[in-house]
Enzyme design. Structure first.
Site, PDB file in Angstrom:
ATOM      1  N   LYS A 244       0.841  -1.198   0.000  1.00 12.59           N
ATOM      2  CA  LYS A 244       0.000   0.000   0.000  1.00 12.59           C
ATOM      3  C   LYS A 244       0.879   1.253   0.000  1.00 12.59           C
ATOM      4  O   LYS A 244       2.003   1.211   0.495  1.00 12.59           O
ATOM      5  CB  LYS A 244      -0.860   0.036   1.276  1.00 12.59           C
ATOM      6  CG  LYS A 244      -1.988  -0.972   1.289  1.00 12.59           C
ATOM      7  CD  LYS A 244      -2.780  -0.853   2.584  1.00 12.59           C
ATOM      8  CE  LYS A 244      -3.900  -1.877   2.630  1.00 12.59           C
ATOM      9  NZ  LYS A 244      -5.007  -1.594   1.715  1.00 12.59           N
TER      10      LYS A 244
ATOM     11  N   ARG B  29     -10.754 -10.881   0.935  1.00  9.07           N
ATOM     12  CA  ARG B  29     -11.676 -11.825   0.292  1.00  9.07           C
ATOM     13  C   ARG B  29     -11.125 -13.249   0.320  1.00  9.07           C
ATOM     14  O   ARG B  29     -11.891 -14.211   0.252  1.00  9.07           O
ATOM     15  CB  ARG B  29     -12.006 -11.362  -1.130  1.00  9.07           C
ATOM     16  CG  ARG B  29     -10.846 -11.308  -2.076  1.00  9.07           C
ATOM     17  CD  ARG B  29     -11.104 -10.436  -3.294  1.00  9.07           C
ATOM     18  NE  ARG B  29     -11.100  -9.009  -2.970  1.00  9.07           N
ATOM     19  CZ  ARG B  29     -11.286  -8.042  -3.859  1.00  9.07           C
ATOM     20  NH1 ARG B  29     -11.514  -8.336  -5.122  1.00  9.07           N
ATOM     21  NH2 ARG B  29     -11.268  -6.777  -3.489  1.00  9.07           N
TER      22      ARG B  29
END
Length: 471
Positions: free
Chosen positions: A250, A324
């Site tokens: 990130k 996920r």
């Protein structure tokens, strides 16, 4: 907080609640200068200090206000007046409040005591503080007090874990906390370490965990009621204690906020605490796949293909789409090993849902019309709002892979929160009543108690209301 059905002769502290309409009627009974400072508008507070004591005039806004607005007013009042409030028996004047509204008022007062790190040092937690309210029976007041305290125990725990810095919530620290909670509330606690996860084939979860310096802790908490034929809620909460993004690192700006990537898990934890304290007549099976998303020489690489618990293979295009992956194994493990009436997962999942809704509401996906409508209604009622988004099969085309059954994201720059939901749908094992809540924009944000963004407690009251009022 003690709630007592009585009225003494003298009080040194009084909370006088008004809607704008009630104030218009009553203002003539007070000092003629007060209307210059107070009109009953929402969140208005006028402090009237006199010889005998202090009266707080508290504005609720229009008389058409919804119940959650009473909680909002009480919460802000509790936060902003903390330094001035006294721990003394306090009279509440509010003849027009119904039972539910008074309950929301008390809940707001308690939730508003939160500050990080949470300690019960607010006057409202002092044993000398009592609320005196004549309009409801003592029996009703006892129930309201019990519910408000159970809610604050659940929600403030949720906020506290969200706000802890990353080094104070390593896997072993959080796991040992959950063990103690399970013991305290007689929940069944099960946790699978890396070795056990490998045996069970929890490959999607392990793929995220493999870079970690800390062992895996795929955790199951079960709350059981003694009530026969009770409904069973299956809950899965995303529990990434800190998310670097993995190899798909990130950007550094705002990365410190990634301590909040366990918002789904903390909402589930708060709900379990409430259910256990209130002995709700339901069963809850909660799965928290606990890990961090770290970087090391063992880290998952973009293009790796992994095998999930249900046997489906996944090509990983982006290691920052890790939520996920752990939810996939959480959902299929729950669906395959437990019989549940409802399957709900909550996750701080995508930047896409934040860009879409900001902090207004969470994105919701469901394969069942009744559950969808019930969740929307519950969200409106608790002000933990949800907006329904489509699960059309056309989105499934975007997660087809050349080298595996699925890929963990689409390379198109659109609709990632829908893509994520469509991906998760492949792991619910045809559960007929499933809902996925993407709470990325609402679980962590601007709050009255902190200078920076912090935990909001989103999800706790939503789930509690859903579970408590489901018949």
């Amino acid at each position: 907080m003690k709630l007592i059905n009585k009225k003494n002769k003298n009080y040194t502290q009084v909370f006088h609640l008004f809607t704008e309409e009630e104030w218009t009627k009553a203002s003539k009974n007070f000092n003629k200068n007060i209307p210059t400072f107070f009109t009953g508008k929402k969140h208005e507070v006028f402090i009237n200090a006199h010889e005998e004591g202090i009266t707080y005039f508290i504005g609720l806004g229009k008389s058409t206000l919804q119940n959650f607005e009473v909680q909002q007013v009480a919460l802000k009042f509790s936060q902003t007046q903390k330094e001035k409030l006294q721990a003394v028996p306090t009279l509440v004047f509010a003849d027009f409040l119904n039972e539910k509204q008074f309950e929301e008022f008390v809940k707001g007062l308690l939730i508003g005591t939160y500050n990080y790190p949470f300690e019960k040092n607010h006057p409202f937690w002092n044993a000398k503080f009592e609320l005196h309210f004549e309009n409801l029976s003592q029996k009703k007041l006892d129930i309201i007090g019990e519910k408000a305290e159970a809610l604050s125990n659940g929600q403030l725990t949720c906020q506290d874990w969200m706000n802890k810095p990353a080094n104070l919530k390593k896997v072993d620290i959080f796991s040992s906390y959950l063990k103690n909670i399970a013991k305290k509330y007689e929940l069944k606690y099960t946790a699978f370490n890396r070795k056990k996860c490998e045996e069970l084939g929890l490959g999607a979860y392990l793929a995220v965990n493999q870079a970690s310096a800390h062992d895996a802790a795929f955790t199951i908490l079960e709350y059981k009621t003694t009530v026969k034929n009770a409904k069973t809620f299956g809950l899965v909460g995303k529990c990434v204690l800190f998310d670097t993004g993995g190899i798909s690192l990130k950007p550094f700006a705002n990365m410190h906020y990634m301590k909040s990537d366990m918002g789904g898990a903390t909402a589930v934890l708060g709900t379990l605490i409430y259910a256990a304290e209130m002995k709700l007549p339901v069963n809850i099976v909660a799965i928290l796949p606990i890990t961090d998303n770290a970087i090391s020489e063992k880290a998952l690489l973009p293009s790796d293909v992994i095998t999930a618990y249900n046997g489906k293979t996944i090509e990983v295009l982006d290691t920052d789409a890790e939520g996920r992956l752990i939810l996939a194994d959480g959902l299929s493990y729950l669906a395959k090993n437990y019989k549940t009436d409802f399957l709900i997962d909550l996750a701080t999942l995508t930047g896409s849902s934040v860009r879409m809704f900001g902090d207004t509401c969470a994105a919701m996906f469901s394969n069942d019309e009744d559950l969808k409508n019930l969740l929307i209604k519950t969200g409106d009622k608790t002000n933990q709002r949800l907006w329904n988004l489509p699960l059309w099969d056309i989105w499934k085309e975007d997660i087809q892979s050349d080298v595996a059954d699925l890929k963990n994201m689409s390379l198109k720059p659109v609709g990632d929160c829908i893509i994520a939901a469509k991906f998760l749908e492949q792991f619910i094992e045809d559960h007929p009543k499933w809902a996925h809540l993407d709470i990325a924009g609402v679980a962590f944000g601007n709050v009255g108690y902190a200078k920076e963004k912090a935990g909001t407690g989103y999800g706790v009251q939503l789930l509690i209301d859903l579970i408590e009022n489901y018949h």
